[in-house]
Write a protein that holds these residues in place. Structure first.
Motif, PDB file in Angstrom:
ATOM      1  N   GLN A   1     -56.784  44.997   5.751  1.00 52.79           N
ATOM      2  CA  GLN A   1     -55.953  45.590   6.813  1.00 52.79           C
ATOM      3  C   GLN A   1     -54.471  45.587   6.437  1.00 52.79           C
ATOM      4  O   GLN A   1     -53.736  46.546   6.731  1.00 52.79           O
ATOM      5  CB  GLN A   1     -56.184  44.816   8.116  1.00 52.79           C
ATOM      6  N   HIS A   2     -54.033  44.539   5.823  1.00 51.12           N
ATOM      7  CA  HIS A   2     -52.621  44.479   5.410  1.00 51.12           C
ATOM      8  C   HIS A   2     -52.308  45.578   4.391  1.00 51.12           C
ATOM      9  O   HIS A   2     -51.264  46.259   4.505  1.00 51.12           O
ATOM     10  CB  HIS A   2     -52.322  43.106   4.823  1.00 51.12           C
ATOM     11  N   ASN A   3     -53.181  45.789   3.428  1.00 46.07           N
ATOM     12  CA  ASN A   3     -52.955  46.843   2.439  1.00 46.07           C
ATOM     13  C   ASN A   3     -52.997  48.223   3.076  1.00 46.07           C
ATOM     14  O   ASN A   3     -52.227  49.130   2.694  1.00 46.07           O
ATOM     15  CB  ASN A   3     -53.999  46.756   1.326  1.00 46.07           C
ATOM     16  N   ALA A   4     -53.879  48.411   4.048  1.00 44.36           N
ATOM     17  CA  ALA A   4     -53.963  49.716   4.712  1.00 44.36           C
ATOM     18  C   ALA A   4     -52.704  50.011   5.517  1.00 44.36           C
ATOM     19  O   ALA A   4     -52.214  51.157   5.542  1.00 44.36           O
ATOM     20  CB  ALA A   4     -55.192  49.752   5.620  1.00 44.36           C
ATOM     21  N   LEU A   5     -52.133  49.038   6.186  1.00 38.95           N
ATOM     22  CA  LEU A   5     -50.927  49.255   6.999  1.00 38.95           C
ATOM     23  C   LEU A   5     -49.670  49.408   6.144  1.00 38.95           C
ATOM     24  O   LEU A   5     -48.670  49.950   6.611  1.00 38.95           O
ATOM     25  CB  LEU A   5     -50.754  48.096   7.982  1.00 38.95           C
ATOM     26  N   GLU A   6     -49.719  48.927   4.919  1.00 36.07           N
ATOM     27  CA  GLU A   6     -48.567  49.067   4.043  1.00 36.07           C
ATOM     28  C   GLU A   6     -48.407  50.495   3.531  1.00 36.07           C
ATOM     29  O   GLU A   6     -47.314  50.916   3.132  1.00 36.07           O
ATOM     30  CB  GLU A   6     -48.704  48.112   2.852  1.00 36.07           C
ATOM     31  N   ASP A   7     -49.479  51.250   3.541  1.00 34.24           N
ATOM     32  CA  ASP A   7     -49.462  52.616   3.007  1.00 34.24           C
ATOM     33  C   ASP A   7     -48.829  53.554   4.035  1.00 34.24           C
ATOM     34  O   ASP A   7     -49.223  53.573   5.197  1.00 34.24           O
ATOM     35  CB  ASP A   7     -50.884  53.050   2.671  1.00 34.24           C
ATOM     36  N   ARG A   8     -47.831  54.395   3.573  1.00 34.94           N
ATOM     37  CA  ARG A   8     -47.161  55.361   4.452  1.00 34.94           C
ATOM     38  C   ARG A   8     -47.272  56.785   3.940  1.00 34.94           C
ATOM     39  O   ARG A   8     -46.668  57.679   4.514  1.00 34.94           O
ATOM     40  CB  ARG A   8     -45.667  55.030   4.552  1.00 34.94           C
ATOM     41  N   SER A   9     -48.020  56.999   2.898  1.00 34.32           N
ATOM     42  CA  SER A   9     -48.052  58.320   2.254  1.00 34.32           C
ATOM     43  C   SER A   9     -49.158  59.168   2.858  1.00 34.32           C
ATOM     44  O   SER A   9     -50.339  58.893   2.668  1.00 34.32           O
ATOM     45  CB  SER A   9     -48.270  58.175   0.746  1.00 34.32           C
ATOM     46  N   ILE A  10     -48.732  60.199   3.611  1.00 40.33           N
ATOM     47  CA  ILE A  10     -49.680  61.149   4.175  1.00 40.33           C
ATOM     48  C   ILE A  10     -49.847  62.267   3.157  1.00 40.33           C
ATOM     49  O   ILE A  10     -48.877  62.956   2.818  1.00 40.33           O
ATOM     50  CB  ILE A  10     -49.183  61.684   5.518  1.00 40.33           C
ATOM     51  N   SER A  11     -51.072  62.495   2.708  1.00 41.93           N
ATOM     52  CA  SER A  11     -51.272  63.363   1.550  1.00 41.93           C
ATOM     53  C   SER A  11     -51.271  64.844   1.896  1.00 41.93           C
ATOM     54  O   SER A  11     -50.831  65.661   1.095  1.00 41.93           O
ATOM     55  CB  SER A  11     -52.589  63.004   0.847  1.00 41.93           C
TER      56      SER A  11
ATOM     57  N   VAL B   1     -41.148  48.113  12.900  1.00 42.52           N
ATOM     58  CA  VAL B   1     -42.592  48.369  12.815  1.00 42.52           C
ATOM     59  C   VAL B   1     -43.237  47.501  11.743  1.00 42.52           C
ATOM     60  O   VAL B   1     -44.297  46.890  11.961  1.00 42.52           O
ATOM     61  CB  VAL B   1     -42.849  49.858  12.558  1.00 42.52           C
ATOM     62  N   ASP B   2     -42.606  47.402  10.557  1.00 41.59           N
ATOM     63  CA  ASP B   2     -43.201  46.614   9.479  1.00 41.59           C
ATOM     64  C   ASP B   2     -43.303  45.138   9.855  1.00 41.59           C
ATOM     65  O   ASP B   2     -44.310  44.482   9.573  1.00 41.59           O
ATOM     66  CB  ASP B   2     -42.367  46.763   8.213  1.00 41.59           C
ATOM     67  N   ILE B   3     -42.289  44.613  10.487  1.00 40.08           N
ATOM     68  CA  ILE B   3     -42.319  43.194  10.883  1.00 40.08           C
ATOM     69  C   ILE B   3     -43.409  42.939  11.932  1.00 40.08           C
ATOM     70  O   ILE B   3     -44.189  41.982  11.832  1.00 40.08           O
ATOM     71  CB  ILE B   3     -40.937  42.768  11.418  1.00 40.08           C
ATOM     72  N   LYS B   4     -43.453  43.824  12.913  1.00 40.90           N
ATOM     73  CA  LYS B   4     -44.446  43.655  13.964  1.00 40.90           C
ATOM     74  C   LYS B   4     -45.878  43.770  13.409  1.00 40.90           C
ATOM     75  O   LYS B   4     -46.776  43.012  13.796  1.00 40.90           O
ATOM     76  CB  LYS B   4     -44.238  44.711  15.051  1.00 40.90           C
ATOM     77  N   LEU B   5     -46.095  44.747  12.515  1.00 41.87           N
ATOM     78  CA  LEU B   5     -47.434  44.924  11.947  1.00 41.87           C
ATOM     79  C   LEU B   5     -47.842  43.729  11.082  1.00 41.87           C
ATOM     80  O   LEU B   5     -48.999  43.304  11.097  1.00 41.87           O
ATOM     81  CB  LEU B   5     -47.485  46.208  11.116  1.00 41.87           C
ATOM     82  N   LYS B   6     -46.894  43.185  10.317  1.00 42.34           N
ATOM     83  CA  LYS B   6     -47.194  42.020   9.479  1.00 42.34           C
ATOM     84  C   LYS B   6     -47.576  40.820  10.335  1.00 42.34           C
ATOM     85  O   LYS B   6     -48.575  40.117  10.054  1.00 42.34           O
ATOM     86  CB  LYS B   6     -45.967  41.681   8.617  1.00 42.34           C
ATOM     87  N   GLN B   7     -46.859  40.554  11.384  1.00 38.17           N
ATOM     88  CA  GLN B   7     -47.188  39.441  12.273  1.00 38.17           C
ATOM     89  C   GLN B   7     -48.545  39.652  12.955  1.00 38.17           C
ATOM     90  O   GLN B   7     -49.337  38.728  13.100  1.00 38.17           O
ATOM     91  CB  GLN B   7     -46.082  39.284  13.328  1.00 38.17           C
TER      92      GLN B   7
END
Length: 942
Positions: free
Chosen positions: A708-718, A635-641
């Protein structure tokens, strides 16, 4: 008695002073002597009449020493006659002189004292202004140090130089005297000489020509004086409002008529001088001689006049020319300005001519002003041709004939027919055309050009006389003229041509043999005759035309009241301004859209654009992995590309499309009763052109990519609320994909048994094959629910053989296509079941799914996507409201300004009977108002 003696002594003294004074020449008149001396009888004056002077009893003397009156003088009675007396006059004279010295000294002392006292009194009355000296700047007291007044005085022209600028009145008086001598009877010898020479016709013409030369010289001097007067009046041109000349007012009427009725039909019967002639007959040269400038483009044998040129001649202090739609003035006394004017006329002609044509009916309007010009309006038409040559359009001859007829069929138009005198009269085409338009010759003036060449080439000079008198043509005319337009050299000046023309006719046999009369030659006489005829026709017809337009105006106003009683009479320009304000108001309403609405439509549109890529290229490949670590890594690789290459661009495209949709919605939505459908075409054109010109900010993608890159890097659901929102978002996305997959499978295999029974539908042969393949693949999935997304080659072979055993021939590619849809449906159903299980997985998520068989990494993925969409929508909304809406509003204003300057665009976009009726009303009113003003000025001139 002693007083009488003293008076007598004083009289003798005065007489002796008058006789023996060395400083005065001649004798002093008696009236200048002393009052007492004049009252005494003087025996030495021969012409004196004895009279007793009348004494004025009210006489009173005043002195500068006192304000009180002196005592009155009392004169004793005088006894007339000579009385003897003792001659002690030297002693008495000395006494008198001593007394006079004291009187003078006393008067000087008393007068000085009085003046000093009066000055002191005035000085005391004046207030002390020394305390207010600071008000005046220091530079005022020191102005003589900065300005050299002596140098300025020397630079000013002297009185002698100013006198030189005044006209030579002696020369004018001398010329007038000379003219008077010519027209008055001379000496008896001259009278006898004239009587003996009266029979000679040639001498009569010579004298007439001589008198005409003298008149022309006087008119030239008058022209120079008039030019000086006009230049003097022209100095205050910017300080007062100038009154338009009569010819300028008339030319404006014709310009408005030209715009209103381009075809010049029977509605336009206002006079104008129409210049027609065969090609290269010299009509342009005649017009230039009348305008006194070489203003038209030239070519050797080539057609240069490709469209009508309306030339308005008027008198002015400077010889200039300017176009109706331009403010630039061309100085006709400068060769560079003349060349620029000819080039501009040629460019306008070529611009008027449409593609595939040679000539154009569109008129070029030119105003020429100068000292001595005759006031009139002339229209130079393309030359009539007999044969269409190479390079011309096939219909050129017919087009020229139609343009000429359109102008000449006006019953009040003056036809100036130009005939080349150097060619055979039988080759003329224009004379037949003119005779058809004006068979009685009531408004035609015939002009024979190139008479100098005709006199050289024609064997019989009487043939020229026959041409001038109209005996060789069926055409009749008001007048016949012969002119010379130069030696054929295009570089000749107007002054040189005029001198050559006068010299030719002075020596020509045509005048000496009385074949031509003096008033029938030279372009000057021609211009005077044409101007007189033009103004006579104007005075006779203008009021009738004004009444005609009044009737037309009444008809149009009645039609408007009956058809549009509740609407204002707005012409095309006024309607455009109204539509412009509405469009700008609608653009401004974009800024009133709420941020919540912007973000909702942006988020929804962006998800619709990227959902396929997220599920097909990110979620499905990652879901095929064996464990959560591999899932997250994929997922991280695909989102970064995706973020680096496609996502920012897609987001900007979505924002731009959203802005277009909202702008279109505001532009096209009806406004209720106030909506006017006459603006719909204009609004649509403005919308399309504005969208075409608008471009998104180039730096928006770069800044958006980082966000957008910073938003997709975040995984913390509060919190649990965000977890539930992510599950809901995931379920909606999967259900929408499942529905699309069901529809695709239905289209592939055809209707099921319910639809076949209820709606009488059948499957095609291909659908039957797909259905059999689908059933076989579903059996395989039931056996292995964790089957990977791709079929192995041996599995494809097994499915094909099973189908062939049942008599179904299939292709491996068909099996793969069917498997893609079948497996997709299976995967989506499984994902939905897993999504339901993850509703209670937030607790395990907080513990990082430790010691739990439930893994909900796909929920975290959809939460990341959802959060990225929200942040992207917020960023795009800020860019829209802060930058792009304003830039779009600017583009709309630019488009409206461009449309406002494009008359053809407004005619195309604002159409309908209502618009045309309002346009006709406006034009007719304008024409009527200008005609009324012109008629009033015409009456005042009379």
């Amino acid at each position: 008695m002693w007083r009488l003696r003293r008076a007598a002594v004083a009289c003798e003294v005065c007489q002796s002073l008058v006789k023996h004074s060395s400083g005065i020449k001649g004798s002093l008149p008696l009236q200048k002597l002393h009052l007492v001396s004049r009252s005494i009888y003087h025996s030495h004056h021969p012409t004196l009449k004895l009279q007793r002077p009348q004494l004025r009893t009210s006489f009173q003397q005043f002195s500068s020493l006192t304000n009180l009156p002196l005592r009155k003088l009392k004169f004793s009675p005088i006894k007339y006659g000579y009385q003897p007396r003792r001659n002690f006059w030297p002693a008495r004279l000395a006494t008198r002189l001593l007394k006079l010295r004291y009187l003078i000294l006393g008067s000087a002392v008393g007068g000085g004292y009085t003046a000093k006292k009066t000055f002191d009194q005035w000085k005391d009355m004046i207030p002390d202004l020394s305390e207010y000296k600071w008000i005046v700047p220091d530079i005022v007291w020191e102005i003589d140090e900065y300005i050299d007044f002596e140098k300025i005085r020397k630079a000013l022209p002297s009185s002698e130089d100013l006198v030189k600028l005044a006209p030579d009145f002696d020369k004018i008086v001398e010329s007038l005297s000379l003219l008077k001598d010519f027209f008055t009877s001379g000496s008896p010898e001259e009278t006898a000489f004239r009587a003996t020479d009266r029979g000679s016709e040639s001498d009569k013409h010579f004298r007439k020509l001589k008198y005409q030369r003298i008149l022309e010289r006087l008119e030239k001097e008058n022209k120079e004086l008039r030019k000086l007067v006009l230049q003097k009046d022209d100095k205050g041109i910017h300080h007062r409002k100038l009154k338009k000349s009569l010819i300028d007012m008339y030319s404006e009427v014709l310009d408005v008529l030209s715009d209103y009725d381009a075809s010049y039909n029977t509605q336009d019967h206002l006079p104008r001088v129409v210049v027609v002639g065969d090609q290269s007959a010299g009509k342009t040269s005649v017009l230039e001689m009348i305008a006194q400038a070489r203003i038209f483009p030239r070519g050797s044998g080539e057609m240069m006049t490709r469209s009508p040129v309306k030339v308005t001649l008027s008198e002015g202090p400077h010889h200039v020319a300017l176009f109706k739609d331009s403010s630039r003035e061309f100085d006709l006394t400068k060769e560079e300005d003349l060349a620029a004017l000819r080039h501009e006329i040629e460019l306008r002609m070529r611009k008027n001519v449409k593609e595939g044509c040679t000539v154009s009916p569109e008129t070029i309007s030119l105003n020429v002003k100068g000292p001595g010009l005759q006031r009139m309006v002339l229209v130079d038409l393309p030359g009539v041709i007999n044969t269409v040559t190479s390079g011309m359009a096939p219909d050129t001859k017919e087009t020229i004939f139609s343009i000429s007829k359109a102008y000449m069929q006006n019953p009040n138009a003056i036809i100036l027919c130009i005939q080349d005198g150097s060619v055979d009269a039988e080759r003329s085409i224009v004379t037949d055309l003119v005779s058809q338009m004006d068979p009685h010759g009531r408004r035609t003036i015939f002009v024979l050009t190139k008479v100098d060449l005709a006199e050289k080439n024609v064997a019989s000079p009487s043939r020229i006389q026959q041409i001038i008198e109209g005996k060789l043509f069926p055409m009749k005319a008001l007048g016949y003229f012969a002119v010379v337009t130069g030696k054929g050299n295009s570089s000749e000046s107007i002054e040189a041509i005029r001198e050559y023309e006068e010299e030719f006719f002075q020596n020509s046999k045509l005048l000496k043999t009385s074949m031509l009369k003096a008033h029938q030659v030279t372009t000057r006489n021609l211009s005077l005759a044409v101007s007189d005829c033009f103004w006579k026709m104007v005075r006779e017809s203008v009021e009738q035309q004004a009444d005609s337009f009044k009737a037309t105006r009444f008809n149009l106003e009645t039609e408007w009241k009956n058809n549009y009683p509740r609407l204002r009479e707005l012409d095309r320009n006024e309607l455009f301004e109204k539509a412009k304000n509405e469009i700008l108001d609608e653009v401004i309403s974009l800024s009133q859209v709420t941020p919540k609405h912007w973000e909702e439509i942006l988020q929804q549109s962006l998800w619709e654009r990227v959902s396929t890529h997220v599920i097909e290229n990110i979620y499905l490949p990652a879901a095929q992995t064996m464990n959560s670590g591999t899932f997250n890594t994929t997922v991280d690789i695909k989102l970064k590309q995706w973020t680096d290459k496609q996502l920012p661009n897609k987001a900007v495209e979505v924002a731009w499309e959203t802005l277009q949709e909202e702008f279109s919605r505001f532009m096209t939505e009806p406004k209720g009763k106030e909506h006017d459908d006459i603006f719909d075409k204009l609004k649509e054109a403005v919308k399309e052109e504005s969208i075409k010109r608008h471009k998104w900010n180039d730096f928006a993608e770069d800044s958006l990519r980082v966000i957008q890159h910073n938003a997709l890097e975040d995984r913390s659901i509060s919190d649990k609320q965000q977890w539930d929102a992510a599950i809901y978002f995931m379920e909606e996305a999967l259900q929408a994909r499942l529905k699309d997959t069901e529809n695709a499978i239905e289209n592939m295999v055809g209707p099921d048994w319910k639809k076949r029974w209820l709606y009488w539908k059948n499957r095609t042969q291909e659908q039957c094959v797909h259905n059999e393949t689908k059933n076989e693949l579903e059996k395989m999935l039931k056996c292995n629910e964790e089957h990977p997304a791709y079929l192995a080659s041996d599995e494809i072979t097994t499915v094909r053989k099973n189908l062939e055993s049942r008599g179904v021939e299939v292709d491996p590619s068909l099996i793969k296509d069917t498997w893609h849809q079948v497996y997709r449906r299976h995967f989506l159903k499984t994902a939905l079941n897993h999504c339901n299980l993850c509703r209670r997985g937030f607790y395990y998520y907080q513990r990082h799914f430790v010691d739990s068989e439930l893994e909900c990494n796909d929920v975290v993925l959809f939460w990341r996507i959802q959060r990225m969409l929200a942040i992207t929508a917020n960023t795009l909304r800020q860019q829209l409201t802060n930058t792009e809406v304003r830039r779009l509003e600017k583009n709309v204003k630019e488009v409206l300004e461009d449309f406002a300057e494009d008359g053809e665009k407004k005619i195309k976009l604002l159409t309908g009977k209502r618009v045309q009726l309002a346009e006709d009303l406006k034009k007719v009113r304008e024409i009527q108002e200008k005609l009324d003003a012109f008629i009033e000025a015409l009456h005042q001139e009379k």
